[in-house]
Design a protein around this motif. Sequence first.
Motif, PDB file in Angstrom:
ATOM      1  N   VAL A 140     -15.167  -0.943 -21.202  1.00  0.00           N
ATOM      2  CA  VAL A 140     -16.356  -0.845 -22.054  1.00  0.00           C
ATOM      3  C   VAL A 140     -17.570  -0.537 -21.188  1.00  0.00           C
ATOM      4  O   VAL A 140     -17.572  -0.777 -19.979  1.00  0.00           O
ATOM      5  CB  VAL A 140     -16.603  -2.138 -22.858  1.00  0.00           C
ATOM      6  N   THR A 141     -18.612  -0.033 -21.812  1.00  0.00           N
ATOM      7  CA  THR A 141     -19.867   0.237 -21.111  1.00  0.00           C
ATOM      8  C   THR A 141     -20.801  -0.955 -21.280  1.00  0.00           C
ATOM      9  O   THR A 141     -21.120  -1.332 -22.410  1.00  0.00           O
ATOM     10  CB  THR A 141     -20.552   1.498 -21.672  1.00  0.00           C
ATOM     11  N   PRO A 142     -21.218  -1.580 -20.184  1.00  0.00           N
ATOM     12  CA  PRO A 142     -22.097  -2.746 -20.310  1.00  0.00           C
ATOM     13  C   PRO A 142     -23.488  -2.359 -20.818  1.00  0.00           C
ATOM     14  O   PRO A 142     -24.104  -1.424 -20.316  1.00  0.00           O
ATOM     15  CB  PRO A 142     -22.171  -3.289 -18.875  1.00  0.00           C
ATOM     16  N   GLN A 143     -23.950  -3.057 -21.834  1.00  0.00           N
ATOM     17  CA  GLN A 143     -25.302  -2.914 -22.353  1.00  0.00           C
ATOM     18  C   GLN A 143     -25.931  -4.302 -22.316  1.00  0.00           C
ATOM     19  O   GLN A 143     -25.733  -5.122 -23.211  1.00  0.00           O
ATOM     20  CB  GLN A 143     -25.281  -2.363 -23.779  1.00  0.00           C
ATOM     21  N   ILE A 144     -26.663  -4.597 -21.261  1.00  0.00           N
ATOM     22  CA  ILE A 144     -27.169  -5.940 -21.004  1.00  0.00           C
ATOM     23  C   ILE A 144     -28.535  -6.124 -21.649  1.00  0.00           C
ATOM     24  O   ILE A 144     -29.466  -5.358 -21.382  1.00  0.00           O
ATOM     25  CB  ILE A 144     -27.269  -6.207 -19.482  1.00  0.00           C
ATOM     26  N   ARG A 145     -28.664  -7.140 -22.483  1.00  0.00           N
ATOM     27  CA  ARG A 145     -29.960  -7.434 -23.091  1.00  0.00           C
ATOM     28  C   ARG A 145     -30.909  -7.982 -22.043  1.00  0.00           C
ATOM     29  O   ARG A 145     -30.542  -8.839 -21.233  1.00  0.00           O
ATOM     30  CB  ARG A 145     -29.803  -8.440 -24.240  1.00  0.00           C
ATOM     31  N   ILE A 146     -32.133  -7.512 -22.066  1.00  0.00           N
ATOM     32  CA  ILE A 146     -33.107  -7.912 -21.052  1.00  0.00           C
ATOM     33  C   ILE A 146     -33.399  -9.406 -21.116  1.00  0.00           C
ATOM     34  O   ILE A 146     -33.583 -10.055 -20.085  1.00  0.00           O
ATOM     35  CB  ILE A 146     -34.420  -7.083 -21.200  1.00  0.00           C
ATOM     36  N   SER A 147     -33.433  -9.973 -22.328  1.00  0.00           N
ATOM     37  CA  SER A 147     -33.711 -11.408 -22.446  1.00  0.00           C
ATOM     38  C   SER A 147     -32.590 -12.228 -21.816  1.00  0.00           C
ATOM     39  O   SER A 147     -32.842 -13.211 -21.110  1.00  0.00           O
ATOM     40  CB  SER A 147     -33.892 -11.797 -23.909  1.00  0.00           C
ATOM     41  N   ASN A 148     -31.343 -11.802 -22.040  1.00  0.00           N
ATOM     42  CA  ASN A 148     -30.202 -12.501 -21.457  1.00  0.00           C
ATOM     43  C   ASN A 148     -30.205 -12.381 -19.941  1.00  0.00           C
ATOM     44  O   ASN A 148     -29.944 -13.356 -19.220  1.00  0.00           O
ATOM     45  CB  ASN A 148     -28.907 -11.929 -22.044  1.00  0.00           C
ATOM     46  N   TYR A 149     -30.512 -11.196 -19.454  1.00  0.00           N
ATOM     47  CA  TYR A 149     -30.527 -10.957 -18.011  1.00  0.00           C
ATOM     48  C   TYR A 149     -31.593 -11.807 -17.331  1.00  0.00           C
ATOM     49  O   TYR A 149     -31.327 -12.486 -16.323  1.00  0.00           O
ATOM     50  CB  TYR A 149     -30.773  -9.481 -17.724  1.00  0.00           C
ATOM     51  N   VAL A 150     -32.805 -11.802 -17.872  1.00  0.00           N
ATOM     52  CA  VAL A 150     -33.903 -12.555 -17.259  1.00  0.00           C
ATOM     53  C   VAL A 150     -33.617 -14.048 -17.303  1.00  0.00           C
ATOM     54  O   VAL A 150     -33.875 -14.773 -16.331  1.00  0.00           O
ATOM     55  CB  VAL A 150     -35.237 -12.226 -17.966  1.00  0.00           C
ATOM     56  N   ASP A 151     -33.069 -14.541 -18.411  1.00  0.00           N
ATOM     57  CA  ASP A 151     -32.733 -15.966 -18.503  1.00  0.00           C
ATOM     58  C   ASP A 151     -31.705 -16.351 -17.447  1.00  0.00           C
ATOM     59  O   ASP A 151     -31.801 -17.412 -16.827  1.00  0.00           O
ATOM     60  CB  ASP A 151     -32.186 -16.293 -19.893  1.00  0.00           C
ATOM     61  N   LEU A 152     -30.703 -15.484 -17.227  1.00  0.00           N
ATOM     62  CA  LEU A 152     -29.680 -15.773 -16.232  1.00  0.00           C
ATOM     63  C   LEU A 152     -30.269 -15.807 -14.829  1.00  0.00           C
ATOM     64  O   LEU A 152     -30.019 -16.736 -14.056  1.00  0.00           O
ATOM     65  CB  LEU A 152     -28.572 -14.728 -16.311  1.00  0.00           C
ATOM     66  N   VAL A 153     -31.076 -14.805 -14.483  1.00  0.00           N
ATOM     67  CA  VAL A 153     -31.656 -14.718 -13.144  1.00  0.00           C
ATOM     68  C   VAL A 153     -32.592 -15.902 -12.880  1.00  0.00           C
ATOM     69  O   VAL A 153     -32.487 -16.583 -11.851  1.00  0.00           O
ATOM     70  CB  VAL A 153     -32.412 -13.387 -12.966  1.00  0.00           C
ATOM     71  N   LEU A 154     -33.501 -16.154 -13.808  1.00  0.00           N
ATOM     72  CA  LEU A 154     -34.455 -17.251 -13.615  1.00  0.00           C
ATOM     73  C   LEU A 154     -33.757 -18.601 -13.642  1.00  0.00           C
ATOM     74  O   LEU A 154     -34.124 -19.513 -12.892  1.00  0.00           O
ATOM     75  CB  LEU A 154     -35.537 -17.194 -14.691  1.00  0.00           C
ATOM     76  N   GLY A 155     -32.725 -18.735 -14.499  1.00  0.00           N
ATOM     77  CA  GLY A 155     -31.995 -19.992 -14.563  1.00  0.00           C
ATOM     78  C   GLY A 155     -31.279 -20.302 -13.259  1.00  0.00           C
ATOM     79  O   GLY A 155     -31.318 -21.433 -12.770  1.00  0.00           O
ATOM     80  N   MET A 156     -30.633 -19.298 -12.684  1.00  0.00           N
ATOM     81  CA  MET A 156     -29.933 -19.530 -11.420  1.00  0.00           C
ATOM     82  C   MET A 156     -30.917 -19.845 -10.297  1.00  0.00           C
ATOM     83  O   MET A 156     -30.673 -20.759  -9.489  1.00  0.00           O
ATOM     84  CB  MET A 156     -29.080 -18.317 -11.050  1.00  0.00           C
ATOM     85  N   MET A 157     -32.029 -19.125 -10.235  1.00  0.00           N
ATOM     86  CA  MET A 157     -33.019 -19.395  -9.195  1.00  0.00           C
ATOM     87  C   MET A 157     -33.581 -20.813  -9.342  1.00  0.00           C
ATOM     88  O   MET A 157     -33.792 -21.515  -8.344  1.00  0.00           O
ATOM     89  CB  MET A 157     -34.148 -18.363  -9.272  1.00  0.00           C
ATOM     90  N   PHE A 158     -33.787 -21.246 -10.589  1.00  0.00           N
ATOM     91  CA  PHE A 158     -34.332 -22.593 -10.817  1.00  0.00           C
ATOM     92  C   PHE A 158     -33.347 -23.671 -10.368  1.00  0.00           C
ATOM     93  O   PHE A 158     -33.706 -24.587  -9.607  1.00  0.00           O
ATOM     94  CB  PHE A 158     -34.666 -22.781 -12.299  1.00  0.00           C
ATOM     95  N   TRP A 159     -32.087 -23.585 -10.810  1.00  0.00           N
ATOM     96  CA  TRP A 159     -31.127 -24.641 -10.511  1.00  0.00           C
ATOM     97  C   TRP A 159     -30.754 -24.680  -9.038  1.00  0.00           C
ATOM     98  O   TRP A 159     -30.560 -25.764  -8.467  1.00  0.00           O
ATOM     99  CB  TRP A 159     -29.887 -24.487 -11.389  1.00  0.00           C
ATOM    100  N   VAL A 160     -30.666 -23.530  -8.405  1.00  0.00           N
ATOM    101  CA  VAL A 160     -30.389 -23.533  -6.966  1.00  0.00           C
ATOM    102  C   VAL A 160     -31.588 -24.100  -6.209  1.00  0.00           C
ATOM    103  O   VAL A 160     -31.433 -24.814  -5.213  1.00  0.00           O
ATOM    104  CB  VAL A 160     -30.040 -22.115  -6.472  1.00  0.00           C
ATOM    105  N   GLY A 161     -32.801 -23.813  -6.691  1.00  0.00           N
ATOM    106  CA  GLY A 161     -33.982 -24.427  -6.091  1.00  0.00           C
ATOM    107  C   GLY A 161     -33.940 -25.934  -6.184  1.00  0.00           C
ATOM    108  O   GLY A 161     -34.298 -26.651  -5.224  1.00  0.00           O
TER     109      GLY A 161
END
Length: 244
Positions: A140-161
Amino acid sequence: MPEDRSLTLTEHLRELRSRLIKVVIALGVTTLLALIFTDRIFRLLLVPAGDIKPVFIEVTEMLGTYFKVALLSGFVLALPFILYQVVMFVAPGLRPQERRWLYIFLPAAFVSFVIGALFAYFLMLPAALKFLLSFGADLVTPQIRISNYVDLVLGMMFWVGIVFETPLVMYFLARLGIVTPQALGRFRKFFIVLAFVIAAVVTPTPDPITQTLVAVAMIALYEVGVLLARLAARQRRRASESAS
């Protein structure tokens, strides 16, 4: 605020209200400042995605995500000022030694959090996103929602911090006599198992490489914490001997 331990409840509430107003004003100013650079911040957040360009499928999705990034960026910019207000409100009610620990702990906690967030951004996110975005891409061709992407990136940075606060917390617990280096050493084998469990929870990918990277980082941080706890125990003994 002068060091006056006989302040009334009303005066404490007025002091709290004054500092909250300052914090809100600071957040407003830093958020407006962050809005100027939100486009650049967005581009930085998209770097770990590589060539994948996220999409938005709701009319207000991009606008909401854009302002979320601006608000969080404003909060990060205002965080030193917020910590300063917390210190100024709490410090007058503390003993001199407790106040000195507070002055050390808050800046150190901020620096540890930033180091953890950078660790997630530069090391964890590229590996995690590479796996997530390539998994099943031949079907399949990935179509990533921007809201989902930003939540994932910021969430990982927060919890690892947050995870990177471990050595600092261990040091101050040992300094206060709540834990001992010996107890932390005995708990090591249990923490190794716990590290892999936590890594499986905070890591958005099921691949063992990313999870192992997180777990190994946590174990290394724990070992640093044990060393700092030994230092704290020695400092505590010296302080006790000097007092006697």
